[in-house]
Design a protein around this motif. Sequence first.
Motif, short mmCIF file in Angstrom:
data_model
loop_
_atom_site.label_atom_id
_atom_site.label_comp_id
_atom_site.label_asym_id
_atom_site.label_seq_id
_atom_site.Cartn_x
_atom_site.Cartn_y
_atom_site.Cartn_z
N UNK A 1 -3.87 23.43 -5.97
CA UNK A 1 -5.03 23.17 -5.13
C UNK A 1 -5.76 24.48 -4.87
N UNK A 2 -7.07 24.45 -4.99
CA UNK A 2 -7.87 25.62 -4.65
C UNK A 2 -8.90 25.21 -3.61
N UNK A 3 -9.03 26.02 -2.57
CA UNK A 3 -9.94 25.75 -1.48
C UNK A 3 -11.06 26.77 -1.44
N UNK A 4 -12.18 26.36 -0.88
CA UNK A 4 -13.30 27.25 -0.66
C UNK A 4 -13.76 27.07 0.78
N UNK A 5 -13.49 28.07 1.60
CA UNK A 5 -13.94 28.06 2.98
C UNK A 5 -15.33 28.67 3.02
N UNK A 6 -16.28 27.92 3.57
CA UNK A 6 -17.65 28.37 3.61
C UNK A 6 -18.10 28.46 5.07
N UNK A 7 -18.44 29.64 5.48
CA UNK A 7 -18.87 29.88 6.86
C UNK A 7 -20.32 30.34 6.90
N UNK A 8 -20.91 30.25 8.09
CA UNK A 8 -22.30 30.70 8.30
C UNK A 8 -23.22 30.14 7.22
N UNK A 9 -23.11 28.85 7.00
CA UNK A 9 -23.86 28.22 5.92
C UNK A 9 -25.36 28.28 6.17
N UNK A 10 -26.10 28.40 5.07
CA UNK A 10 -27.54 28.50 5.09
C UNK A 10 -28.14 27.35 4.28
N UNK A 11 -29.37 26.99 4.55
CA UNK A 11 -29.99 25.92 3.75
C UNK A 11 -29.96 26.21 2.25
N UNK A 12 -30.04 27.47 1.87
CA UNK A 12 -30.01 27.81 0.44
C UNK A 12 -28.63 27.65 -0.19
N UNK A 13 -27.63 27.32 0.61
CA UNK A 13 -26.30 27.01 0.07
C UNK A 13 -26.21 25.55 -0.38
N UNK A 14 -27.26 24.78 -0.11
CA UNK A 14 -27.29 23.39 -0.52
C UNK A 14 -27.20 23.27 -2.04
N UNK A 15 -26.22 22.51 -2.51
CA UNK A 15 -25.99 22.38 -3.95
C UNK A 15 -24.83 21.41 -4.16
N UNK A 16 -24.65 21.04 -5.41
CA UNK A 16 -23.42 20.37 -5.81
C UNK A 16 -22.43 21.47 -6.19
N UNK A 17 -21.25 21.41 -5.61
CA UNK A 17 -20.22 22.42 -5.85
C UNK A 17 -19.17 21.84 -6.79
N UNK A 18 -18.84 22.63 -7.80
CA UNK A 18 -17.88 22.22 -8.81
C UNK A 18 -16.70 23.18 -8.85
N UNK A 19 -15.51 22.63 -9.02
CA UNK A 19 -14.39 23.51 -9.30
C UNK A 19 -14.08 23.44 -10.79
N UNK A 20 -13.46 24.49 -11.28
CA UNK A 20 -13.15 24.60 -12.69
C UNK A 20 -11.82 25.32 -12.86
#
Length: 124
Positions: A76-95
């Motif tokens: 399992x791999x996690x991505x903690x995202x803090x202080x999010x901004x509108x420009x972070x809007x996207x589809x996020x993919x893991x690979x």
Amino acid sequence: QVQLVESGGGLVQAGGSLRLSCAASGRTFSTYAMGWFRQAPGKEREFVAAINWSGGITTYADSLKGRFTISRDKNTVDLQMNSLKPEDTAVYYCAAQGHVTIAASRLASVYDYWGQGTQVTVSS
């Protein structure tokens, strides 16, 4: 059958946080580098973060350092995202990909295995 399944996306207000998870199944990924990428509408897929097989080495897109943190536990791999901004809007993919250097893990082209993506929307 190799599968990567992302979860944790959603709608959040600017300044908020989200934690994405990617669960890998179908083979042992303990020797695989794993990465996160994102793609906003009308834009190319871009590198977010990657972590090596042991979890001891990470790399981030320069613009995201300090706000995003990648971690892994077995498959399992996690991505903690803090202080999010509108420009972070996207589809996020893991690979996932085996036998790549941490430098190469920044490149989408080196990955053979991809998840279906999870939508992250940050409202202003």
